[in-house]
Design a protein around this motif. Structure first.
Motif, short mmCIF file in Angstrom:
data_model
loop_
_atom_site.label_atom_id
_atom_site.label_comp_id
_atom_site.label_asym_id
_atom_site.label_seq_id
_atom_site.Cartn_x
_atom_site.Cartn_y
_atom_site.Cartn_z
N ASN A 2 0.83 -1.20 0.00
CA ASN A 2 0.00 0.00 0.00
C ASN A 2 0.86 1.26 0.00
OD1 ASN A 2 0.76 0.57 2.67
ND2 ASN A 2 -0.95 -0.58 3.51
N SER A 3 0.21 2.40 -0.12
CA SER A 3 0.95 3.67 -0.25
C SER A 3 1.70 4.02 1.04
CB SER A 3 0.01 4.80 -0.64
OG SER A 3 -0.94 5.03 0.37
N LEU A 4 1.15 3.64 2.21
CA LEU A 4 1.84 3.92 3.47
C LEU A 4 3.15 3.15 3.55
CD1 LEU A 4 1.83 5.34 6.20
CD2 LEU A 4 0.55 3.41 7.12
N GLN A 5 3.14 1.89 3.14
CA GLN A 5 4.37 1.09 3.13
C GLN A 5 5.38 1.64 2.14
OE1 GLN A 5 2.58 -2.73 2.34
NE2 GLN A 5 2.95 -3.42 4.46
N LYS A 6 4.90 2.10 0.98
CA LYS A 6 5.80 2.70 -0.01
C LYS A 6 6.42 3.98 0.52
CE LYS A 6 3.62 0.86 -4.15
NZ LYS A 6 2.87 1.16 -5.38
N ARG A 8 6.92 4.76 3.71
CA ARG A 8 7.90 4.38 4.73
C ARG A 8 9.19 3.86 4.11
NH1 ARG A 8 4.15 1.25 9.16
NH2 ARG A 8 3.20 3.11 10.03
N ARG A 9 9.03 3.00 3.12
CA ARG A 9 10.19 2.42 2.46
C ARG A 9 11.02 3.51 1.77
NH1 ARG A 9 10.04 -3.26 -0.34
NH2 ARG A 9 9.58 -3.65 1.83
N SER A 10 10.36 4.45 1.12
CA SER A 10 11.11 5.52 0.44
C SER A 10 11.80 6.43 1.46
CB SER A 10 10.20 6.32 -0.49
OG SER A 10 9.21 7.00 0.24
N ARG A 11 11.17 6.66 2.59
CA ARG A 11 11.82 7.46 3.64
C ARG A 11 13.07 6.77 4.17
NH1 ARG A 11 6.81 9.48 7.42
NH2 ARG A 11 5.97 11.01 5.94
N ILE A 12 12.98 5.46 4.33
CA ILE A 12 14.14 4.70 4.80
C ILE A 12 15.28 4.80 3.80
CG2 ILE A 12 14.99 2.37 5.26
CD1 ILE A 12 12.23 1.80 6.57
N TRP A 13 14.96 4.65 2.51
CA TRP A 13 16.01 4.74 1.49
C TRP A 13 16.61 6.14 1.42
CZ3 TRP A 13 18.67 0.93 -0.20
CH2 TRP A 13 18.11 -0.33 -0.27
N ILE A 14 15.78 7.15 1.56
CA ILE A 14 16.29 8.53 1.55
C ILE A 14 17.19 8.76 2.76
CG2 ILE A 14 15.60 10.95 1.85
CD1 ILE A 14 13.10 10.26 0.14
N ALA A 15 16.76 8.30 3.93
CA ALA A 15 17.57 8.46 5.13
C ALA A 15 18.89 7.71 5.00
CB ALA A 15 16.81 7.98 6.36
N LEU A 16 18.84 6.51 4.48
CA LEU A 16 20.06 5.72 4.28
C LEU A 16 21.01 6.42 3.30
CD1 LEU A 16 21.58 3.13 4.94
CD2 LEU A 16 20.38 2.04 3.05
N ALA A 17 20.47 6.96 2.22
CA ALA A 17 21.31 7.68 1.26
C ALA A 17 21.94 8.92 1.90
CB ALA A 17 20.48 8.08 0.04
N LEU A 18 21.17 9.63 2.72
CA LEU A 18 21.72 10.80 3.41
C LEU A 18 22.83 10.42 4.38
CD1 LEU A 18 18.47 12.86 4.11
CD2 LEU A 18 20.33 13.46 2.54
N VAL A 19 22.63 9.35 5.12
CA VAL A 19 23.65 8.90 6.07
C VAL A 19 24.92 8.48 5.35
CG1 VAL A 19 24.21 7.08 7.73
CG2 VAL A 19 22.05 8.30 7.92
N VAL A 20 24.77 7.67 4.31
CA VAL A 20 25.95 7.22 3.55
C VAL A 20 26.66 8.42 2.92
CG1 VAL A 20 26.69 5.89 1.53
CG2 VAL A 20 25.11 4.89 3.20
N GLY A 21 25.89 9.35 2.36
CA GLY A 21 26.48 10.55 1.77
C GLY A 21 27.20 11.39 2.80
N PHE A 22 26.61 11.54 3.98
CA PHE A 22 27.22 12.32 5.04
C PHE A 22 28.53 11.68 5.51
CE2 PHE A 22 27.70 13.72 9.45
CZ PHE A 22 27.55 15.10 9.30
#
Length: 135
Positions: A2-6, A8-22
């Motif tokens: 569902n859209s809520l899971q999508k 959440r999943r996109s937020r996790i990927w964005i956060a992970l990308a920000l952490v790795v980039g930082f």
């Protein structure tokens, strides 16, 4: 999915990308040192303070998700307080290092705060054990 899971999943990927980039940016600044000496120390120390503040804010937001008086909130509150202490300690140490140089490497108020925060980390880790023993 569902859209809520999508979302959440996109937020996790964005956060992970920000952490790795930082982390990558920090490593680049630390290893390559593209700035003059004083600025390089300020940038890398500032990044550590930013990471500590980000951890403290995120843990406080997680703690807020749980209702008052719940065991999870108690655990996260202790953990959050410890992270806030770490962030404040990092800010104090960075200020002392920038203004005082190598003397900041000696025992300072930041060190006292860091050690005190270990108590809160320990409390947050043993609280579940204490609560499971009480039931």
């Amino acid at each position: 999915m569902n859209s809520l899971q999508k979302t959440r999943r996109s937020r996790i990927w964005i956060a992970l990308a920000l952490v790795v980039g930082f982390i990558g940016l920090y490593l680049y600044f630390y290893q390559v040192n593209p700035f003059p000496d004083g600025i390089a120390d300020l940038v890398t120390s500032g990044m550590v303070v930013l990471a500590a503040l980000t951890s403290a804010v995120v843990s406080a937001l997680v703690a807020r998700r749980y209702g008052k008086g719940t065991p999870h909130r108690l655990i996260w509150m202790h953990f959050s307080l410890a992270l806030w202490g770490w962030a404040i300690g990092e800010a104090i140490w960075t200020y002392e290092y920038v203004t005082g140089g190598q003397e900041a490497a000696e025992l300072s108020s930041a060190d006292v705060l860091w050690v005190a925060c270990y108590f809160l980390f320990i409390v947050s880790l043993i609280t579940p054990l204490l609560m499971s023993g009480a039931t």
